[in-house]
Scaffold this active site. Structure first.
Site, PDB file in Angstrom:
ATOM      1  N   LYS A  73       0.819  -1.217   0.000  1.00 16.19           N
ATOM      2  CA  LYS A  73       0.000   0.000   0.000  1.00 16.19           C
ATOM      3  C   LYS A  73       0.855   1.270   0.000  1.00 16.19           C
ATOM      4  N   LEU A  74       2.137   1.108   0.306  1.00 15.79           N
ATOM      5  CA  LEU A  74       3.040   2.263   0.478  1.00 15.79           C
ATOM      6  C   LEU A  74       2.490   3.228   1.525  1.00 15.79           C
ATOM      7  N   ASP A  88      -3.921  -2.235  -1.385  1.00 12.62           N
ATOM      8  CA  ASP A  88      -4.197  -2.459   0.036  1.00 12.62           C
ATOM      9  C   ASP A  88      -4.668  -3.903   0.215  1.00 12.62           C
ATOM     10  N   ILE A  89      -4.042  -4.647   1.110  1.00 10.15           N
ATOM     11  CA  ILE A  89      -4.475  -6.047   1.307  1.00 10.15           C
ATOM     12  C   ILE A  89      -5.897  -6.120   1.857  1.00 10.15           C
ATOM     13  N   SER A 133       3.101  -2.128  11.930  1.00  6.21           N
ATOM     14  CA  SER A 133       4.039  -2.931  12.722  1.00  6.21           C
ATOM     15  C   SER A 133       4.586  -2.250  13.979  1.00  6.21           C
ATOM     16  N   THR A 172       4.600 -12.706  14.909  1.00  6.85           N
ATOM     17  CA  THR A 172       5.593 -12.129  15.823  1.00  6.85           C
ATOM     18  C   THR A 172       5.575 -12.832  17.183  1.00  6.85           C
ATOM     19  N   ASP A 173       6.705 -12.757  17.873  1.00  7.03           N
ATOM     20  CA  ASP A 173       6.744 -13.336  19.232  1.00  7.03           C
ATOM     21  C   ASP A 173       5.886 -12.530  20.210  1.00  7.03           C
ATOM     22  N   GLU A 174       5.482 -11.308  19.792  1.00  5.54           N
ATOM     23  CA  GLU A 174       4.682 -10.480  20.715  1.00  5.54           C
ATOM     24  C   GLU A 174       3.318 -11.085  21.005  1.00  5.54           C
ATOM     25  N   ASN A 229      13.689  -8.012  14.823  1.00 10.20           N
ATOM     26  CA  ASN A 229      14.658  -7.979  13.717  1.00 10.20           C
ATOM     27  C   ASN A 229      15.410  -6.658  13.714  1.00 10.20           C
ATOM     28  N   LYS A 235      11.846   2.546  14.896  1.00  9.94           N
ATOM     29  CA  LYS A 235      12.149   1.386  15.741  1.00  9.94           C
ATOM     30  C   LYS A 235      13.467   1.619  16.474  1.00  9.94           C
ATOM     31  N   ASP A 250       7.837   5.745  30.305  1.00 14.12           N
ATOM     32  CA  ASP A 250       7.764   4.400  29.745  1.00 14.12           C
ATOM     33  C   ASP A 250       6.601   4.262  28.757  1.00 14.12           C
TER      34      ASP A 250
HETATM   35  P1  NAD Z   1       7.233  -2.354   8.226  1.00 10.33           P
HETATM   36  O1  NAD Z   1       6.312  -1.473   8.978  1.00 10.33           O
HETATM   37  O2  NAD Z   1       8.647  -1.946   7.993  1.00 10.33           O
HETATM   38  O3  NAD Z   1       6.612  -2.653   6.783  1.00 10.33           O
HETATM   39  C1  NAD Z   1       5.263  -2.931   6.581  1.00 10.33           C
HETATM   40  C2  NAD Z   1       4.980  -2.850   5.079  1.00 10.33           C
HETATM   41  O4  NAD Z   1       3.587  -3.189   4.889  1.00 10.33           O
HETATM   42  C3  NAD Z   1       5.162  -1.442   4.506  1.00 10.33           C
HETATM   43  O5  NAD Z   1       5.810  -1.525   3.249  1.00 10.33           O
HETATM   44  C4  NAD Z   1       3.744  -0.927   4.325  1.00 10.33           C
HETATM   45  O6  NAD Z   1       3.598   0.002   3.264  1.00 10.33           O
HETATM   46  C5  NAD Z   1       2.994  -2.222   4.043  1.00 10.33           C
HETATM   47  N1  NAD Z   1       1.568  -2.131   4.376  1.00 10.33           N
HETATM   48  C6  NAD Z   1       1.015  -1.650   5.505  1.00 10.33           C
HETATM   49  N2  NAD Z   1      -0.330  -1.727   5.437  1.00 10.33           N
HETATM   50  C7  NAD Z   1      -0.619  -2.317   4.246  1.00 10.33           C
HETATM   51  C8  NAD Z   1      -1.834  -2.678   3.617  1.00 10.33           C
HETATM   52  N3  NAD Z   1      -3.015  -2.448   4.191  1.00 10.33           N
HETATM   53  N4  NAD Z   1      -1.773  -3.266   2.407  1.00 10.33           N
HETATM   54  C9  NAD Z   1      -0.580  -3.486   1.797  1.00 10.33           C
HETATM   55  N5  NAD Z   1       0.593  -3.143   2.348  1.00 10.33           N
HETATM   56  C10 NAD Z   1       0.577  -2.570   3.565  1.00 10.33           C
HETATM   57  O7  NAD Z   1       7.153  -3.744   8.961  1.00 10.33           O
HETATM   58  P2  NAD Z   1       8.284  -4.867   9.185  1.00 10.33           P
HETATM   59  O8  NAD Z   1       9.055  -4.537  10.395  1.00 10.33           O
HETATM   60  O9  NAD Z   1       8.970  -5.124   7.912  1.00 10.33           O
HETATM   61  O10 NAD Z   1       7.358  -6.115   9.548  1.00 10.33           O
HETATM   62  C11 NAD Z   1       6.875  -6.975   8.533  1.00 10.33           C
HETATM   63  C12 NAD Z   1       6.063  -8.084   9.170  1.00 10.33           C
HETATM   64  O11 NAD Z   1       6.865  -8.821  10.078  1.00 10.33           O
HETATM   65  C13 NAD Z   1       4.879  -7.562   9.985  1.00 10.33           C
HETATM   66  O12 NAD Z   1       3.792  -8.434   9.759  1.00 10.33           O
HETATM   67  C14 NAD Z   1       5.338  -7.656  11.420  1.00 10.33           C
HETATM   68  O13 NAD Z   1       4.250  -7.883  12.273  1.00 10.33           O
HETATM   69  C15 NAD Z   1       6.258  -8.855  11.361  1.00 10.33           C
HETATM   70  N6  NAD Z   1       7.362  -8.898  12.342  1.00 10.33           N
HETATM   71  C16 NAD Z   1       8.198  -7.818  12.467  1.00 10.33           C
HETATM   72  C17 NAD Z   1       9.282  -7.915  13.339  1.00 10.33           C
HETATM   73  C18 NAD Z   1      10.274  -6.772  13.507  1.00 10.33           C
HETATM   74  O14 NAD Z   1      11.128  -6.831  14.380  1.00 10.33           O
HETATM   75  N7  NAD Z   1      10.215  -5.731  12.697  1.00 10.33           N
HETATM   76  C19 NAD Z   1       9.492  -9.091  14.076  1.00 10.33           C
HETATM   77  C20 NAD Z   1       8.606 -10.153  13.920  1.00 10.33           C
HETATM   78  C21 NAD Z   1       7.552 -10.038  13.038  1.00 10.33           C
HETATM   79  O1  DAU Z   2       9.300  -8.849  18.875  1.00  4.19           O
HETATM   80  C1  DAU Z   2       8.920  -8.606  17.571  1.00  4.19           C
HETATM   81  C2  DAU Z   2       8.419  -7.189  17.443  1.00  4.19           C
HETATM   82  O2  DAU Z   2       9.545  -6.335  17.570  1.00  4.19           O
HETATM   83  C3  DAU Z   2       7.694  -6.928  16.132  1.00  4.19           C
HETATM   84  O3  DAU Z   2       6.515  -7.704  16.100  1.00  4.19           O
HETATM   85  C4  DAU Z   2       7.336  -5.446  15.970  1.00  4.19           C
HETATM   86  O4  DAU Z   2       6.788  -5.220  14.688  1.00  4.19           O
HETATM   87  C5  DAU Z   2       8.606  -4.635  16.126  1.00  4.19           C
HETATM   88  O5  DAU Z   2       8.305  -3.257  16.053  1.00  4.19           O
HETATM   89  C6  DAU Z   2       9.306  -4.962  17.441  1.00  4.19           C
HETATM   90  O6  DAU Z   2       8.511  -4.488  18.569  1.00  4.19           O
HETATM   91  P1  DAU Z   2       9.189  -3.754  19.826  1.00  4.19           P
HETATM   92  O7  DAU Z   2       8.179  -2.939  20.504  1.00  4.19           O
HETATM   93  O8  DAU Z   2       9.975  -4.733  20.637  1.00  4.19           O
HETATM   94  O9  DAU Z   2      10.267  -2.845  19.025  1.00  4.19           O
HETATM   95  P2  DAU Z   2      10.724  -1.314  19.176  1.00  4.19           P
HETATM   96  O10 DAU Z   2      11.894  -1.142  18.267  1.00  4.19           O
HETATM   97  O11 DAU Z   2       9.597  -0.382  19.045  1.00  4.19           O
HETATM   98  O12 DAU Z   2      11.224  -1.249  20.672  1.00  4.19           O
HETATM   99  C7  DAU Z   2      12.237  -2.123  21.163  1.00  4.19           C
HETATM  100  C8  DAU Z   2      12.446  -1.813  22.634  1.00  4.19           C
HETATM  101  O13 DAU Z   2      13.027  -0.509  22.768  1.00  4.19           O
HETATM  102  C9  DAU Z   2      11.155  -1.756  23.438  1.00  4.19           C
HETATM  103  O14 DAU Z   2      11.393  -2.289  24.726  1.00  4.19           O
HETATM  104  C10 DAU Z   2      10.844  -0.272  23.532  1.00  4.19           C
HETATM  105  C11 DAU Z   2      12.206   0.372  23.545  1.00  4.19           C
HETATM  106  N1  DAU Z   2      12.292   1.710  22.924  1.00  4.19           N
HETATM  107  C12 DAU Z   2      11.802   1.872  21.660  1.00  4.19           C
HETATM  108  C13 DAU Z   2      11.843   3.101  21.044  1.00  4.19           C
HETATM  109  C14 DAU Z   2      11.289   3.283  19.653  1.00  4.19           C
HETATM  110  C15 DAU Z   2      12.868   2.770  23.606  1.00  4.19           C
HETATM  111  O15 DAU Z   2      13.337   2.614  24.750  1.00  4.19           O
HETATM  112  N2  DAU Z   2      12.907   3.990  23.002  1.00  4.19           N
HETATM  113  C16 DAU Z   2      12.409   4.219  21.749  1.00  4.19           C
HETATM  114  O16 DAU Z   2      12.457   5.376  21.260  1.00  4.19           O
END
Ligand code: NAD
Ligand code: DAU
Length: 339
Positions: free
Chosen positions: A34-35, A59-60, A85, A125-127, A183, A192, A275
């Protein structure tokens, strides 16, 4: 083999496209994205004009559009990365998380039923398991751990997982699910933890650490996640959930300090802020099932991965500086301005 990769203009989806291009150059890849603010066409520049790659903006959750794509493209496999995400954004505005993560997943599942696929893979996700206490380092998330979510984001991801299971059992849809830990790596949006801290440190801005920075995450280099998904597509068992993680638990504050030292910036930039609401304490994956069943093991040690990542952000400033010049500014102000 034709694979529909949804969310491929985001962080993990784009890394998956690059990985699959290298590993299986014979596969056809279609990216549906969807960008949103998180999707970026610049990320896909290197594959856009290449062979066997097509990008479709859509859009999915738009059922008609999704059906049209299935009708025209007839993908063999769907890998669904598309999602909202970011936990903090889900706390601010949950509705779009339900729309994309739940209704979007359902539209894809219905399209798979209607047109037939060899496999639908849900990137979860592990969440979805909630969190673990800091004083029980012996506890880990296994595939049997009950779902117990904390944020609107994790609730929406768990709802999508349950739908996938329901479609598998009720309609016999060939589904697999993976649940990965945090990741990091190239092309991660600077909202992130790791890219935000790198960007702020390079600008000598305060590094906002939530609470006391003692929360623990289990960090995995993005390419190792992509390799695991590829393996699940090839050898995974239909109906199975696979946990993915590298036993690399670290406290947020230690990650932040490591980034500062790699960039040769002072720890005085660290600023402790209010927090996150409902903040999960500790995530820790037990990856023994995927190791035993599919032979997957992570290849990138954290120290190597974080150095590669920091180097990537130093060498690709245009990519993230463009991002943080737009909508990101008002997001940053809303999220951190009065924190
Ligand atoms: P991201 O936010 O970087 O990317 C999400 C992508 O999905 C973007 O390109 C966005 O444009 C697209 N998108 C959003 N809504 C949409 C819609 N309605 N239709 C089509 N496209 C759409 O996310 P990410 O960090 O790459 O995560 C990808 C997947 O992996 C997610 O499902 C997330 O839950 C999962 N995941 C992420 C992490 C992590 O640490 N980032 C860890 C475990 C699982
Ligand atoms: O565990 C997998 C998940 O990891 C994915 O499903 C999510 O899409 C991904 O966003 C990520 O979730 P978190 O909430 O763990 O990631 P985030 O990078 O947002 O935060 C990591 C940790 O750092 C969390 O304990 C919150 C903290 N944090 C985050 C931000 C953005 C800070 O202390 N300061 C910040 O500004």
């Amino acid at each position: 083999m034709k694979i529909l990769v949804t969310g491929g203009a985001g962080f993990i989806g784009s890394n998956f496209i690059f990985y699959m291009r290298r590993k299986h150059p014979e596969y056809e890849l279609i990216c549906l994205d969807k960008l949103t603010y998180a999707g970026n066409m610049e990320t896909l520049a290197s594959v856009m004009d290449g062979p066997s790659f097509k990008f479709i903006r859509g859009d999915i959750a738009d059922r008609e559009a999704v059906y049209g794509i299935f009708e025209a493209e007839k993908p063999d496999v769907v890998v669904n990365f598309a999602a909202e995400s970011h936990v903090d954004r889900s706390i601010e505005n949950p509705a779009v998380f339900l729309e994309t993560n739940v209704m979007g997943t359902q539209a894809l599942l219905d399209a798979c039923r209607k047109y037939g696929v060899q496999r639908y893979h849900q990137v979860s996700t592990d969440e979805v398991y909630g969190d673990l206490p800091l004083d029980r380092p012996d506890l880990f998330f296994t595939e049997q751990t009950p779902l117990h979510t904390s944020s609107p984001y994790s609730a929406s991801k768990a709802a999508a997982d349950l739908l996938c299971n329901a479609y598998q059992r009720t309609y016999g849809l060939p589904i697999t699910i993976s649940r990965c830990s945090n990741n990091y790596g190239p092309y991660q949006f600077p909202e992130k933890l790791i890219p935000l801290m790198i960007a702020n440190a390079l600008a000598d801005k305060p590094l906002p650490v939530y609470g006391e920075g003692l929360n623990v995450r289990d960090w995995l280099y993005v390419e190792d996640h992509c390799a695991a998904i590829d393996l699940i597509l090839e050898k995974g068992k239909v109906g199975q959930v696979y946990n993915i993680g590298g036993h690399n638990e670290m406290r947020n504050i230690d990650i932040v300090k490591r980034i500062l030292s790699l960039l040769d910036k002072p720890e005085s930039l660290i600023t402790y802020v209010t927090d996150r609401k409902g903040h999960d304490m500790r995530y820790a994956i037990d990856p023994s099932f995927i190791h035993r069943e599919l032979g997957w093991l992570p290849e990138t040690r954290f120290e190597d991965g974080i150095q590669k990542t920091v180097r990537w952000y130093l060498e690709n400033r245009d990519w993230w500086e463009n991002i943080i010049s737009g909508e990101y500014q008002s997001y940053y102000e809303r999220m951190y301005g009065k924190r």
